[in-house]
Design a protein around this motif. Sequence first.
Motif, PDB file in Angstrom:
ATOM      1  N   LEU A 273       0.823  -1.209   0.000  1.00 31.15           N
ATOM      2  CA  LEU A 273       0.000   0.000   0.000  1.00 31.15           C
ATOM      3  C   LEU A 273       0.861   1.264   0.000  1.00 31.15           C
ATOM      4  O   LEU A 273       0.523   2.249  -0.674  1.00 31.15           O
ATOM      5  N   LEU A 276       2.009   2.273  -3.462  1.00 27.15           N
ATOM      6  CA  LEU A 276       1.027   2.993  -4.273  1.00 27.15           C
ATOM      7  C   LEU A 276       1.122   4.503  -4.063  1.00 27.15           C
ATOM      8  O   LEU A 276       0.891   5.276  -4.989  1.00 27.15           O
ATOM      9  N   VAL A 279       3.840   6.162  -6.393  1.00 22.32           N
ATOM     10  CA  VAL A 279       3.751   6.079  -7.854  1.00 22.32           C
ATOM     11  C   VAL A 279       3.446   7.474  -8.406  1.00 22.32           C
ATOM     12  O   VAL A 279       2.515   8.144  -7.937  1.00 22.32           O
ATOM     13  N   THR A 281       1.900  10.514 -10.473  1.00 21.08           N
ATOM     14  CA  THR A 281       0.532  10.651 -10.975  1.00 21.08           C
ATOM     15  C   THR A 281       0.447  10.469 -12.489  1.00 21.08           C
ATOM     16  O   THR A 281      -0.593  10.065 -13.000  1.00 21.08           O
ATOM     17  N   TYR A 284      -0.338   6.928 -13.125  1.00 19.58           N
ATOM     18  CA  TYR A 284      -1.770   6.684 -12.957  1.00 19.58           C
ATOM     19  C   TYR A 284      -2.555   7.198 -14.164  1.00 19.58           C
ATOM     20  O   TYR A 284      -3.537   6.598 -14.589  1.00 19.58           O
ATOM     21  N   ILE A 321      -7.935   5.022  -6.557  1.00 19.04           N
ATOM     22  CA  ILE A 321      -6.866   4.056  -6.283  1.00 19.04           C
ATOM     23  C   ILE A 321      -5.619   4.767  -5.774  1.00 19.04           C
ATOM     24  O   ILE A 321      -4.939   4.287  -4.861  1.00 19.04           O
ATOM     25  N   MET A 322      -5.339   5.935  -6.336  1.00 16.80           N
ATOM     26  CA  MET A 322      -4.172   6.698  -5.903  1.00 16.80           C
ATOM     27  C   MET A 322      -4.323   7.185  -4.459  1.00 16.80           C
ATOM     28  O   MET A 322      -3.343   7.265  -3.711  1.00 16.80           O
ATOM     29  N   PRO A 325      -3.864   4.715  -0.352  1.00 19.97           N
ATOM     30  CA  PRO A 325      -2.802   4.623   0.675  1.00 19.97           C
ATOM     31  C   PRO A 325      -2.881   5.714   1.731  1.00 19.97           C
ATOM     32  O   PRO A 325      -2.557   5.475   2.899  1.00 19.97           O
TER      33      PRO A 325
END
Length: 460
Positions: A273, A276, A279, A281, A284, A321-322, A325
Amino acid sequence: MAGYVFLLIALVTFAAYLMGRQRGVMIRKGPSGAEMHSLPGYHGAFVAAWVGIPAFILVLLWLFLQGAVVDQFLVASLPASLTEGASSSQIQLIVSEIKNVAAGRVFKEPTPEIEAAAVDYVRWGEIARWAMLVAALAAMVVAFTIARAKLAPRFHARNAFEKVLSGLMVFCSVVAIVTTIGIVASLVFEAWRFFTMVPISEFLFGLSWEPQIALRADQVAGQGAFGAIPVFTGTLLIATIAMLVATPIGLFTAIYLVEYASDGVRKVVKPILEVLAGVPTVVYGFFAVLTVAPAVRQFGGLIGLSVSPNSALAAGAVMGIMIIPFISSLSDDALSAVPRSMRDGSLAMGATPGETMVKVLLPAALPGIVGGVLLGVSRAIGETMIVVMAAGLIATLTINPIDSVTTVTVQIVTLLIGDTEFDSPKTLAAFALGLVLFIVTLCLNVVALQIVRKYREKYD
């Protein structure tokens, strides 16, 4: 050269620390060493603080003012044929052209006046950089001389060093406050200029957002429409979709990891988690436009729905999803911080783990959970890249998640790209949007503080 100057300051500061400490060691070994108030390390730290901090602040101020001062010299040296009758915006364009020529970015053959001004600009910039180096060295030499002269057996080096640190912290606090005031003032001032051109009622309640206006009298373009309701609606739509995805998943994940997961599962899931959150953007955004958006269109076709190639649903889902976390991590920390006695007391009274979680742990951890959710809301409202790639740039007044929409941040970036003059309503509209975004975020923070204060009093 600024990087080398900062490196020089660091090296000289370290050398000053060593010399100040050596001076403290010599005093300690001398006949009056028994009367020494502070350790040699504090003597070195005092000298290093006096040498490094003023020089560092001086260089920062110099860099902050250097560009404006050189630009003033540049404008004053321009021939009257270039500046006579020119507005401030036109003069800024001339200065930009001179800087481009000086940097080697030549898009057209410059005039002799521009070439001569570019040569002067390069020379003045070089003089300013060397003057900054000399000023920094002089300041460090003077500060070292004064600080080293203060070192004595009964000198309170520790107290003096702590005063310097206290002053530094006060300075940093003042810089933070002044920066905040400057940001707010710039937003308010530029937004006020926009509202003198466009009525605030049209901006806040207008239903059409088309900020394309003619920049010249001979240019064909629309008159411009600055009704921001479609932009606000798109922002709320995407943020709502993102939070509907992120909040339950993030909260349930935190509950599982805290109450039900074994140590082995927690050691595996928790780092995944956290990955994530790191990552970029833009990754994404690629995932949204290459994977999620086609999947949404395909699923919509199977059930007979016409889905836009760029849809709010695809952007909001990936944005959710972004955000997972952030909500999961803060909720995990909040639940873990609840006293063990509250959990054990509930179980001892016969409550099940599920009842304990719902009736004891979640209410007690509510301030931390609310903080995580509001952090996620702020990320959702302020996200740009995913929306640009997956939702589009067209402001459409709709609450249909399968249509293409845009957000406030995307429009701010779009409006400020290009060579549009800052006197244009099209450019100033970005500041009006930024002011509204600032007010909304401020209101969210106030609500969060009220919730935290209420439940913190209840469970302390």
